[in-house]
Design an enzyme around this catalytic site. Structure first.
Site, PDB file in Angstrom:
ATOM      1  N   ASN A  85      40.389  48.001  34.550  1.00  0.00           N
ATOM      2  CA  ASN A  85      41.150  46.856  35.009  1.00  0.00           C
ATOM      3  C   ASN A  85      40.591  46.381  36.348  1.00  0.00           C
ATOM      4  O   ASN A  85      39.529  45.786  36.393  1.00  0.00           O
ATOM      5  CB  ASN A  85      42.629  47.263  35.077  1.00  0.00           C
ATOM      6  CG  ASN A  85      43.563  46.100  35.212  1.00  0.00           C
ATOM      7  OD1 ASN A  85      43.439  45.302  36.126  1.00  0.00           O
ATOM      8  ND2 ASN A  85      44.517  45.993  34.308  1.00  0.00           N
ATOM      9  N   HIS A  99      40.326  32.590  30.688  1.00  0.00           N
ATOM     10  CA  HIS A  99      40.489  32.827  29.241  1.00  0.00           C
ATOM     11  C   HIS A  99      40.878  31.525  28.553  1.00  0.00           C
ATOM     12  O   HIS A  99      42.013  31.380  28.090  1.00  0.00           O
ATOM     13  CB  HIS A  99      41.557  33.889  28.978  1.00  0.00           C
ATOM     14  CG  HIS A  99      41.275  35.216  29.620  1.00  0.00           C
ATOM     15  ND1 HIS A  99      40.264  36.054  29.217  1.00  0.00           N
ATOM     16  CD2 HIS A  99      41.878  35.836  30.661  1.00  0.00           C
ATOM     17  CE1 HIS A  99      40.265  37.137  29.971  1.00  0.00           C
ATOM     18  NE2 HIS A  99      41.240  37.023  30.857  1.00  0.00           N
ATOM     19  N   ASN A 113      38.613  41.342  32.559  1.00  0.00           N
ATOM     20  CA  ASN A 113      39.877  41.449  33.295  1.00  0.00           C
ATOM     21  C   ASN A 113      39.671  41.079  34.762  1.00  0.00           C
ATOM     22  O   ASN A 113      40.357  40.224  35.305  1.00  0.00           O
ATOM     23  CB  ASN A 113      40.421  42.875  33.173  1.00  0.00           C
ATOM     24  CG  ASN A 113      41.785  43.050  33.804  1.00  0.00           C
ATOM     25  OD1 ASN A 113      41.965  42.805  34.994  1.00  0.00           O
ATOM     26  ND2 ASN A 113      42.754  43.465  33.023  1.00  0.00           N
ATOM     27  N   GLU A 154      48.397  36.846  39.684  1.00  0.00           N
ATOM     28  CA  GLU A 154      47.819  38.058  39.112  1.00  0.00           C
ATOM     29  C   GLU A 154      46.794  38.704  40.034  1.00  0.00           C
ATOM     30  O   GLU A 154      46.719  39.920  40.128  1.00  0.00           O
ATOM     31  CB  GLU A 154      47.184  37.747  37.756  1.00  0.00           C
ATOM     32  CG  GLU A 154      47.050  38.969  36.838  1.00  0.00           C
ATOM     33  CD  GLU A 154      45.843  39.858  37.105  1.00  0.00           C
ATOM     34  OE1 GLU A 154      45.900  41.042  36.745  1.00  0.00           O
ATOM     35  OE2 GLU A 154      44.846  39.388  37.659  1.00  0.00           O
ATOM     36  N   HIS A 186      42.487  34.781  35.608  1.00  0.00           N
ATOM     37  CA  HIS A 186      42.846  36.202  35.621  1.00  0.00           C
ATOM     38  C   HIS A 186      42.336  36.778  36.953  1.00  0.00           C
ATOM     39  O   HIS A 186      42.769  36.353  38.012  1.00  0.00           O
ATOM     40  CB  HIS A 186      42.218  36.851  34.373  1.00  0.00           C
ATOM     41  CG  HIS A 186      42.820  38.137  33.945  1.00  0.00           C
ATOM     42  ND1 HIS A 186      42.619  38.683  32.699  1.00  0.00           N
ATOM     43  CD2 HIS A 186      43.622  39.023  34.600  1.00  0.00           C
ATOM     44  CE1 HIS A 186      43.275  39.835  32.598  1.00  0.00           C
ATOM     45  NE2 HIS A 186      43.874  40.061  33.738  1.00  0.00           N
ATOM     46  N   ASP A 233      46.657  48.563  38.609  1.00  0.00           N
ATOM     47  CA  ASP A 233      46.144  47.265  38.173  1.00  0.00           C
ATOM     48  C   ASP A 233      44.971  46.846  39.083  1.00  0.00           C
ATOM     49  O   ASP A 233      43.927  47.465  39.042  1.00  0.00           O
ATOM     50  CB  ASP A 233      47.286  46.243  38.155  1.00  0.00           C
ATOM     51  CG  ASP A 233      47.015  45.054  37.248  1.00  0.00           C
ATOM     52  OD1 ASP A 233      45.864  44.596  37.178  1.00  0.00           O
ATOM     53  OD2 ASP A 233      47.971  44.557  36.616  1.00  0.00           O
ATOM     54  N   ASN A 234      45.142  45.833  39.921  1.00  0.00           N
ATOM     55  CA  ASN A 234      44.021  45.368  40.747  1.00  0.00           C
ATOM     56  C   ASN A 234      43.866  46.192  42.024  1.00  0.00           C
ATOM     57  O   ASN A 234      44.831  46.748  42.543  1.00  0.00           O
ATOM     58  CB  ASN A 234      44.210  43.894  41.099  1.00  0.00           C
ATOM     59  CG  ASN A 234      43.953  43.000  39.899  1.00  0.00           C
ATOM     60  OD1 ASN A 234      42.983  43.202  39.179  1.00  0.00           O
ATOM     61  ND2 ASN A 234      44.828  42.039  39.665  1.00  0.00           N
TER      62      ASN A 234
END
Length: 334
Positions: A203, A113, A147, A33, A94, A248-249
């Protein structure tokens, strides 16, 4: 409902963009991720994220952190051992971020998480031993649905909360209603505070090489926000770059300041995960984001046949690593 479809970019199909020298990384099967690469070419990869509403290929297997040395001719991913006393069984990593201290200590911050909660785990990296030593678990009332993070010191960071609610049903409702209750929080041992707000779903987050600007991706608003960082750690909005994809990232090329990002061209496919209609992958490179007309290049795009659900793209010396939410990881030479 149409606004929800728009936020998910539900009707978008993409044209492929291939790179000549890419291969899937052996041993990474259940996500990659987030990826953070040290200045010396060691890449940390977080794997095994289990996120409400998204697929997991190994729902019962704890998450892992992998390391790759991008200086090697044929780099391979090695799982890092984590020191005793850390609860590995509930490890659900994450976003990640590294910080190299003046004495060359490497700190690794990992959003975790465990049991559907949000914590930030702080480790030091022991290179001789390919291991991580757990220093502490950070929990706070303002860190509700973390996140991603970007380290600002050995024990301070900015973090994005992608939702206001941590309960899955309320999270879904929040996204469905288009509430802009997502935010950015600054954390240090002395002070914790909200420093930016009003996002649909904040994010990826990262910082410019000169550390003057913080970049925040709003995945459901299809954009990247440029924020100016002040001496008191507050952030003020400078500009927003609108893109036609779910960003996203964010990774930063330390030499050029370019932003590299893994994106979801069509968010609907990501959540449905239909084997006949796989979630696609897209990598964008953003040059000169502060200028009037930044240059945005689609460096890679795949319909899901090779790589599903790209969430991050990180570069080092002409090499590109592309990570995914729950699928594999790709290593390319540019």
């Amino acid at each position: 409902l149409s606004s929800c479809r728009n936020r998910l970019n539900a009707s978008r199909e993409i044209a492929p963009v291939t790179l000549p020298n890419c291969q899937l990384i052996k041993g990474i099967e259940t996500g990659s991720e987030d990826i953070d690469i040290l200045p010396n070419g060691l890449a940390f990869i977080s794997s095994g994220l289990k996120y409400p509403g998204l697929k997991s290929f190994a729902p019962d297997k704890p998450g892992e952190i992998f390391l790759m040395d991008l200086n090697e001719d044929h780099p391979r991913a090695v799982e890092l051992r984590i020191s005793r006393g850390f609860d590995l069984a509930s490890f659900n990593p994450h976003g990640i971020s590294t910080y190299v201290d003046r004495d060359d200590t490497v700190y690794l911050f990992v959003v975790n998480h465990p049991h559907q909660k949000s914590t930030v785990e702080l480790f030091t990296f022991v290179e001789d031993d390919n291991s991580l030593v757990h220093l502490k678990t950070i929990q706070h009332d303002l860190l509700t649905s973390v996140n991603d993070i970007v380290a600002m010191g050995p024990d301070s960071f900015y973090a994005t909360n992608d939702h206001y609610f941590s309960d899955f049903t309320l999270m879904f409702l929040e996204a469905f209603l288009g509430l802009t209750w997502s935010n950015v929080v600054y954390y240090s041992p002395n002070e914790v505070k909200e420093v930016a707000a009003g996002f649909y779903s904040a994010n990826g987050i990262n910082v410019s090489p000169d550390r003057k600007y913080v970049y925040v991706a709003d995945v459901f608003d299809h954009n990247v926000h440029v924020m100016e960082k002040h001496a008191n750690w507050n952030l003020t909005h400078v500009k927003t770059l609108q893109l036609d994809t779910l960003v996203d990232n964010l990774s930063i090329d330390p030499h050029t300041g370019d932003i590299w990002t893994g994106c979801h061209p069509n968010g609907m496919k990501l959540f449905y995960n239909d084997p006949e209609n796989l979630p696609a992958s897209e990598v964008l490179r953003i040059q000169n984001i502060l200028l009037e007309e930044p240059v945005v290049t689609r460096v890679y795009a795949d319909n899901g046949s090779v790589l599903q659900g790209s969430s991050v793209a990180s570069v080092y010396e002409g090499k590109l690593l592309i990570g995914t939410v729950f699928h594999r990881a790709l290593y390319c030479e540019l």
